[in-house]
Design a protein around this motif. Structure first.
Motif, PDB file in Angstrom:
ATOM      1  N   CYS A   1       7.333  -4.878  -2.258  1.00 56.04           N
ATOM      2  CA  CYS A   1       5.742  -4.572  -2.054  1.00 56.04           C
ATOM      3  C   CYS A   1       4.896  -5.565  -1.296  1.00 56.04           C
ATOM      4  CB  CYS A   1       5.420  -4.557  -3.619  1.00 56.04           C
ATOM      5  SG  CYS A   1       5.472  -5.914  -4.604  1.00 56.04           S
ATOM      6  N   ALA A   2       3.744  -5.074  -1.060  1.00 54.24           N
ATOM      7  CA  ALA A   2       3.197  -6.411  -0.062  1.00 54.24           C
ATOM      8  C   ALA A   2       1.645  -5.891  -0.456  1.00 54.24           C
ATOM      9  CB  ALA A   2       3.503  -6.018   1.137  1.00 54.24           C
ATOM     10  N   VAL A   3       0.760  -6.680  -0.187  1.00 56.00           N
ATOM     11  CA  VAL A   3      -0.541  -6.328   0.049  1.00 56.00           C
ATOM     12  C   VAL A   3      -0.941  -6.477   1.360  1.00 56.00           C
ATOM     13  CG1 VAL A   3      -2.994  -7.101  -0.600  1.00 56.00           C
ATOM     14  CG2 VAL A   3      -1.235  -7.193  -2.367  1.00 56.00           C
ATOM     15  N   VAL A   4      -1.826  -5.483   2.109  1.00 56.90           N
ATOM     16  CA  VAL A   4      -1.924  -5.358   3.325  1.00 56.90           C
ATOM     17  C   VAL A   4      -3.486  -5.521   3.678  1.00 56.90           C
ATOM     18  CG1 VAL A   4      -1.799  -4.144   5.635  1.00 56.90           C
ATOM     19  CG2 VAL A   4       0.071  -4.034   3.801  1.00 56.90           C
ATOM     20  N   ARG A   5      -3.976  -6.456   4.349  1.00 57.12           N
ATOM     21  CA  ARG A   5      -5.472  -6.594   4.503  1.00 57.12           C
ATOM     22  C   ARG A   5      -6.027  -5.460   5.401  1.00 57.12           C
ATOM     23  NH1 ARG A   5      -5.506 -12.701   7.003  1.00 57.12           N
ATOM     24  NH2 ARG A   5      -6.384 -11.507   8.731  1.00 57.12           N
ATOM     25  N   PRO A   6      -7.360  -5.155   5.312  1.00 56.17           N
ATOM     26  CA  PRO A   6      -7.774  -4.171   5.985  1.00 56.17           C
ATOM     27  C   PRO A   6      -7.624  -4.181   7.709  1.00 56.17           C
ATOM     28  CG  PRO A   6      -9.517  -4.829   4.554  1.00 56.17           C
ATOM     29  CD  PRO A   6      -8.432  -5.784   4.361  1.00 56.17           C
ATOM     30  N   ASP A   7      -7.257  -5.375   8.088  1.00 59.06           N
ATOM     31  CA  ASP A   7      -7.098  -5.330   9.549  1.00 59.06           C
ATOM     32  C   ASP A   7      -5.424  -5.430   9.968  1.00 59.06           C
ATOM     33  OD1 ASP A   7      -6.098  -7.880   8.643  1.00 59.06           O
ATOM     34  OD2 ASP A   7      -7.321  -8.957   9.634  1.00 59.06           O
ATOM     35  N   GLY A   8      -4.659  -5.094   8.818  1.00 60.56           N
ATOM     36  CA  GLY A   8      -3.304  -4.648   9.139  1.00 60.56           C
ATOM     37  C   GLY A   8      -2.445  -5.798   8.863  1.00 60.56           C
ATOM     38  N   HIS A   9      -3.024  -7.088   8.620  1.00 55.34           N
ATOM     39  CA  HIS A   9      -2.099  -8.312   8.552  1.00 55.34           C
ATOM     40  C   HIS A   9      -1.674  -8.226   7.025  1.00 55.34           C
ATOM     41  CE1 HIS A   9      -2.044 -10.169  12.590  1.00 55.34           C
ATOM     42  NE2 HIS A   9      -3.065  -9.290  12.596  1.00 55.34           N
ATOM     43  N   VAL A  10      -0.503  -8.914   6.671  1.00 57.19           N
ATOM     44  CA  VAL A  10       0.159  -8.918   5.300  1.00 57.19           C
ATOM     45  C   VAL A  10      -0.612 -10.165   4.765  1.00 57.19           C
ATOM     46  CG1 VAL A  10       2.145  -9.422   3.965  1.00 57.19           C
ATOM     47  CG2 VAL A  10       2.326  -7.843   6.049  1.00 57.19           C
ATOM     48  N   LEU A  11      -1.286  -9.909   3.470  1.00 57.87           N
ATOM     49  CA  LEU A  11      -1.691 -10.969   2.729  1.00 57.87           C
ATOM     50  C   LEU A  11      -0.873 -11.480   1.932  1.00 57.87           C
ATOM     51  CD1 LEU A  11      -4.488 -12.266   2.100  1.00 57.87           C
ATOM     52  CD2 LEU A  11      -4.830 -10.512   0.140  1.00 57.87           C
ATOM     53  N   TRP A  12       0.035 -10.842   1.382  1.00 59.65           N
ATOM     54  CA  TRP A  12       0.990 -11.199   0.130  1.00 59.65           C
ATOM     55  C   TRP A  12       2.305 -10.143   0.227  1.00 59.65           C
ATOM     56  CZ3 TRP A  12       3.183  -8.611  -3.680  1.00 59.65           C
ATOM     57  CH2 TRP A  12       4.035  -9.547  -4.640  1.00 59.65           C
ATOM     58  N   ALA A  13       3.653 -10.664   0.141  1.00 56.60           N
ATOM     59  CA  ALA A  13       4.584 -10.039  -0.201  1.00 56.60           C
ATOM     60  C   ALA A  13       5.501 -10.516  -1.105  1.00 56.60           C
ATOM     61  CB  ALA A  13       5.294 -10.007   1.390  1.00 56.60           C
ATOM     62  N   CYS A  14       6.107  -9.593  -1.803  1.00 54.32           N
ATOM     63  CA  CYS A  14       7.081 -10.163  -2.761  1.00 54.32           C
ATOM     64  C   CYS A  14       7.849 -11.462  -2.327  1.00 54.32           C
ATOM     65  CB  CYS A  14       8.214  -9.079  -2.820  1.00 54.32           C
ATOM     66  SG  CYS A  14       7.583  -7.668  -3.928  1.00 54.32           S
ATOM     67  N   GLY A  15       7.929 -12.544  -3.309  1.00 55.76           N
ATOM     68  CA  GLY A  15       8.535 -13.919  -2.566  1.00 55.76           C
ATOM     69  C   GLY A  15       7.733 -14.824  -1.915  1.00 55.76           C
ATOM     70  N   ASP A  16       6.356 -14.348  -1.753  1.00 51.40           N
ATOM     71  CA  ASP A  16       5.395 -15.168  -1.127  1.00 51.40           C
ATOM     72  C   ASP A  16       4.630 -16.132  -2.113  1.00 51.40           C
ATOM     73  OD1 ASP A  16       6.352 -14.381   1.232  1.00 51.40           O
ATOM     74  OD2 ASP A  16       4.729 -13.100   1.821  1.00 51.40           O
ATOM     75  N   GLY A  17       5.089 -16.098  -3.244  1.00 55.38           N
ATOM     76  CA  GLY A  17       4.166 -16.778  -4.364  1.00 55.38           C
ATOM     77  C   GLY A  17       3.577 -15.810  -5.057  1.00 55.38           C
ATOM     78  N   GLU A  18       2.620 -16.557  -6.095  1.00 59.31           N
ATOM     79  CA  GLU A  18       2.005 -15.774  -7.370  1.00 59.31           C
ATOM     80  C   GLU A  18       0.855 -14.815  -6.708  1.00 59.31           C
ATOM     81  OE1 GLU A  18      -0.675 -16.358 -11.331  1.00 59.31           O
ATOM     82  OE2 GLU A  18      -0.604 -18.034  -9.675  1.00 59.31           O
ATOM     83  N   LEU A  19       1.109 -13.352  -7.178  1.00 58.61           N
ATOM     84  CA  LEU A  19       0.085 -12.563  -6.389  1.00 58.61           C
ATOM     85  C   LEU A  19      -1.368 -12.710  -6.925  1.00 58.61           C
ATOM     86  CD1 LEU A  19      -0.616  -9.752  -5.090  1.00 58.61           C
ATOM     87  CD2 LEU A  19       0.391  -8.629  -6.992  1.00 58.61           C
ATOM     88  N   ALA A  20      -1.442 -12.834  -8.148  1.00 57.19           N
ATOM     89  CA  ALA A  20      -2.822 -13.282  -8.763  1.00 57.19           C
ATOM     90  C   ALA A  20      -3.548 -14.332  -8.087  1.00 57.19           C
ATOM     91  CB  ALA A  20      -2.667 -13.261 -10.417  1.00 57.19           C
ATOM     92  N   GLY A  21      -3.026 -15.215  -8.077  1.00 60.11           N
ATOM     93  CA  GLY A  21      -3.608 -16.452  -7.131  1.00 60.11           C
ATOM     94  C   GLY A  21      -3.965 -15.985  -5.740  1.00 60.11           C
ATOM     95  N   VAL A  22      -3.086 -15.404  -5.001  1.00 61.84           N
ATOM     96  CA  VAL A  22      -3.412 -14.859  -3.650  1.00 61.84           C
ATOM     97  C   VAL A  22      -4.680 -14.021  -3.820  1.00 61.84           C
ATOM     98  CG1 VAL A  22      -2.807 -13.796  -1.802  1.00 61.84           C
ATOM     99  CG2 VAL A  22      -1.202 -15.416  -2.897  1.00 61.84           C
ATOM    100  N   LEU A  23      -4.695 -13.202  -4.583  1.00 56.72           N
ATOM    101  CA  LEU A  23      -5.682 -12.001  -4.661  1.00 56.72           C
ATOM    102  C   LEU A  23      -7.179 -12.901  -5.179  1.00 56.72           C
ATOM    103  CD1 LEU A  23      -4.209  -8.959  -6.275  1.00 56.72           C
ATOM    104  CD2 LEU A  23      -4.665  -9.628  -4.105  1.00 56.72           C
ATOM    105  N   ARG A  24      -7.038 -13.765  -6.112  1.00 54.83           N
ATOM    106  CA  ARG A  24      -7.975 -14.583  -6.455  1.00 54.83           C
ATOM    107  C   ARG A  24      -8.662 -15.266  -5.170  1.00 54.83           C
ATOM    108  NH1 ARG A  24      -6.300 -16.358 -10.770  1.00 54.83           N
ATOM    109  NH2 ARG A  24      -7.333 -15.082 -12.378  1.00 54.83           N
ATOM    110  N   GLN A  25      -7.861 -15.881  -4.443  1.00 54.99           N
ATOM    111  CA  GLN A  25      -8.361 -16.759  -3.622  1.00 54.99           C
ATOM    112  C   GLN A  25      -9.163 -16.016  -2.258  1.00 54.99           C
ATOM    113  OE1 GLN A  25      -4.977 -18.699  -1.211  1.00 54.99           O
ATOM    114  NE2 GLN A  25      -6.243 -19.343   0.317  1.00 54.99           N
TER     115      GLN A  25
END
Length: 536
Positions: free
Chosen positions: A506-530
Motif C-alpha cells: 500500500c502507498a499514499v500518493v500525493r496529488p502531484d503523483g509522487h509517493v508520500l509513503w509506502a509500506c516499510g517507509d516508517g510510521e504512516l501516522a507520523g508522515v500524514l501528520r507531518q
C-alpha cells in the motif's frame, strides 16, 4: 484595488473534469471567447483589495498556479503587466514528466495514457545537438513529447483559471511588496495609478527579470554569459540554404525548422563570447549575416515576425521562499535553453506548489509543508542548469572536442545511457526522496495503474480530483488503521493488481503523483501528520 475579495466558495477538491472528449479545434475556438467573456463578467467586482494568493506574472507558470489554486476553491488574483498574450517564439515542447504531471492535475495534453496498455512510448531526441538519444515512458502514460507553443499553453491555462474563478488583471505591475507575520501587501501600478492589495501569500512567476525576486531580496547563484545566440521567426527564401535541425560548423551552430512555404524558426549560436550589446534590438540583416557566417554561404531571410538575442547566463535563487513570498519558474531559475527544459521546470514548480499552498490555506497542512517546496524543487532546477552547461560545453565548435563528441555520439544509443540521459532531460529522474537514508520509495513517481471497482479507471484520473490517494495493492486486505484520522484529505482506492516493487502493498500518493509513503517507509501516522496536520 481591483483584486478578488476574501470568502470565495470553498470546494473540498477539484470539481471540474477537464478530460472530456472535446476536440482540439473546439478547445482552441473557445479559448479567446472564454477569456473575453470572463473579462466582461468581472466588471467592477474584480478589485476588492484582498486575495488569499496574489500571483505576479501571467505566463504559463503563473496561469497554471492560478488554475490549480482556483480548482481548490482558493481566492486567487493574477497581476500581469502585458495587455495580452503575445505569439513570440519561445518554448514549444512539453516533456514526459510535465505531461504526466499535468494529466494527474486534470490537464491532459495529447493522447491520454491507458492503464492497461503494455510496452513503452518512445521519441527520438538530442543531447547537445547530437542525435541518437531516445526518451521513453511507459505506454500507460501520455506521449513523452507534446508540441505546444508557449503562447497557446498560456491561453489555455488563463481560460481555465478564469473559468474556475481566478481574477486576471492585465496591465497591472507590482512595484512594491511588504510582508509581515500575517500577509503581504502589494503595491500595483495600473493605468489609473497606484493601488494596493493584501494577500496571505505572494508568488513571483514574473520571469527572468522578476520584480518579485528583486523586491523580495532573494539571493542567487549565477554563472556569467559566455556565448551569444540569435533567434528569429522568419521566412527562409531558399530552402537549400539551411538544412533542418541542429548543424555545427567550425564557426558555430544553426538550428532551423521551416515549413513547406519557408516559414519557421532559426537559431544561431556563436561560442566566441557574449553579446557586446545585449540590449540592442536584433535586425533581420544581422540574423541573416550571422547565419551566413556560420554556414559559409548566403542565407536569404524575409518577413521577420519576432527577433531576439539570448545567451547562456544562468541563475538559481538561493531559496524559493522568503516568508510568505515564493518564486516559481524563470524568476527562480534561468539557463541556456537547450533541450527545452526551462518551461517544463517552471510548470513542475507550479504543480508542486499549488496543492501544498491550497492545503495550508484550508488548514489541512503540517506546519512545515511549504518548506518542502524549495527543498524539492531547487535541486531539480540545479540538475537542469548543470546539464545545460554540460551540453553547451560539448557544443563549443573547438576541433579538439571532436573526439569527445564522437565518443558521446557512440554512447547515446546504448540503452542504459539513453535511459539515463532521456530521464534527465525529461525530468523523469526527479525524485523527492527525503535526505534521510532508508527512504524507500518515498518521493518517487507512482506510475499509472488500473484501479479495481465500478466507475474507477486509473490512478491518473483519480488524482485529477485533487486529493491524495491511499492506494492499496490488489492483494491487500484492508487499509491501514493509522490512516483513518486523515479521511478528510485521503481518497482510498484499490489497484486492479499488485503495486510496483516486491514489497509495496500500500502507498499514499500525493496529488502531484509522487509517493508520500509506502509500506516499510516508517510510521504512516507520523508522515500524514507531518504533511497534513493533525487527524480529525
Amino acid at each position: 484595488m481591483n483584486t478578488p475579495g476574501a470568502g470565495a466558495q470553498q470546494r473540498p477538491d477539484h470539481t471540474e473534469n477537464t478530460t472530456e472528449n472535446t476536440t482540439e479545434n473546439t478547445i482552441e475556438n473557445t479559448i479567446e471567447n472564454t477569456i473575453e467573456n470572463a473579462i466582461e463578467n468581472q466588471g467592477g467586482d474584480v478589485r476588492r483589495g484582498h486575495a488569499e494568493v496574489v500571483i505576479v506574472g501571467g505566463g504559463p507558470v503563473g496561469m497554471l498556479l492560478a488554475a490549480d489554486l482556483a480548482a481548490y476553491g482558493r481566492d486567487v488574483c493574477v497581476l500581469e503587466a502585458k495587455p495580452r498574450t503575445t505569439d513570440e517564439p519561445r518554448a514549444g515542447t512539453l516533456h514526459a514528466r510535465t505531461v504526466q504531471s499535468l494529466a494527474r492535475r486534470g490537464l491532459p495534453h495529447g493522447e491520454a495514457g491507458r492503464a492497461k496498455r503494455r510496452g513503452a512510448n518512445r521519441e527520438p531526441f538530442h543531447f547537445a545537438g547530437l542525435p541518437g538519444l531516445s526518451i521513453t515512458a511507459p505506454a500507460t502514460e501520455p506521449p513523452v513529447l507534446v508540441k505546444c507553443p508557449q503562447a497557446e499553453l498560456e491561453r489555455r491555462f488563463e481560460a481555465l483559471a478564469r473559468r474556475r474563478g481566478a481574477r486576471v488583471l492585465r496591465e497591472s505591475q507590482a512595484v512594491r511588496i511588504a510582508q509581515d507575520l500575517d500577509g503581504v501587501e502589494v503595491t500595483v501600478r495600473t493605468a489609473g495609478g497606484q493601488e494596493r492589495v493584501r494577500a496571505e501569500y505572494l508568488i513571483g512567476a514574473d520571469g527572468a527579470r522578476s520584480t518579485v525576486r528583486e523586491l523580495g531580496g532573494f539571493s542567487a547563484d549565477t554563472h556569467p554569459a559566455t556565448v551569444s545566440a540569435l533567434m528569429g521567426q522568419v521566412r527562409l527564401m531558399d530552402p537549400a540554404a539551411l538544412a533542418p535541425g541542429w548543424h555545427r560548423t567550425e564557426r558555430g551552430w544553426t538550428a532551423a525548422k521551416f515549413d513547406a512555404r519557408g516559414y519557421g524558426r532559426l537559431m544561431t549560436l556563436d561560442c566566441r563570447g557574449p553579446h557586446p550589446e545585449r540590449g540592442r534590438p536584433l535586425t533581420l540583416e544581422e540574423l541573416g549575416a550571422e547565419a551566413a557566417r556560420i554556414v559559409g554561404h548566403a542565407v536569404p531571410l524575409a518577413e521577420p515576425a519576432h527577433l531576439s538575442r539570448f545567451n547562456d547566463f544562468s541563475r538559481l535563487a538561493g531559496s524559493y521562499r522568503q516568508g510568505r513570498v515564493f518564486l516559481a519558474g524563470d524568476s527562480a531559475h534561468v539557463h541556456f535553453p537547450v533541450g527545452g527544459q526551462g518551461l517544463n521546470t517552471g510548470l513542475l514548480d507550479a504543480v508542486n506548489l499549488g496543492w501544498k499552498l491550497a492545503h495550508v490555506l484550508r488548514g489541512t497542512a503540517g506546519k512545515d509543508l511549504l518548506d518542502t517546496y524549495c527543498q524539492e524543487r531547487r535541486p531539480a532546477a540545479q540538475r537542469v542548469i548543470d546539464n545545460t552547461r554540460a551540453q553547451l560545453a560539448l557544443m563549443r565548435p573547438d576541433p579538439r572536442l571532436d573526439p569527445l563528441r564522437e565518443l558521446v555520439a557512440e554512447l547515446l544509443p546504448l540503452p542504459d545511457v539513453s535511459a539515463h540521459l532521456g530521464n534527465l532531460l525529461s525530468a523523469q529522474e526527479t525524485s523527492y526522496a527525503p535526505a534521510a537514508t532508508g527512504a524507500g520509495r518515498r518521493g518517487t513517481f507512482m506510475p499509472n495503474l488500473a484501479l479495481a471497482g465500478p466507475g474507477e479507471r486509473d490512478l491518473t484520473a483519480l488524482l485529477a480530483r485533487g486529493r491524495a490517494v491511499l492506494l492499496l495493492g490488489g492483494d491487500t486486505a484492508q487499509a491501514p488503521r493509522a490512516a483513518r484520522g486523515w479521511a478528510h484529505v485521503l481518497t482510498t482506492a484499490r489497484a486492479a493488481g499488485p503495486l510496483p516493487g516486491e514489497t509495496m502493498r500500500c502507498a499514499v500518493v500525493r496529488p502531484d503523483g509522487h509517493v508520500l509513503w509506502a509500506c516499510g517507509d516508517g510510521e504512516l501516522a507520523g508522515v500524514l501528520r507531518q504533511w497534513f496536520g493533525d487527524p480529525r
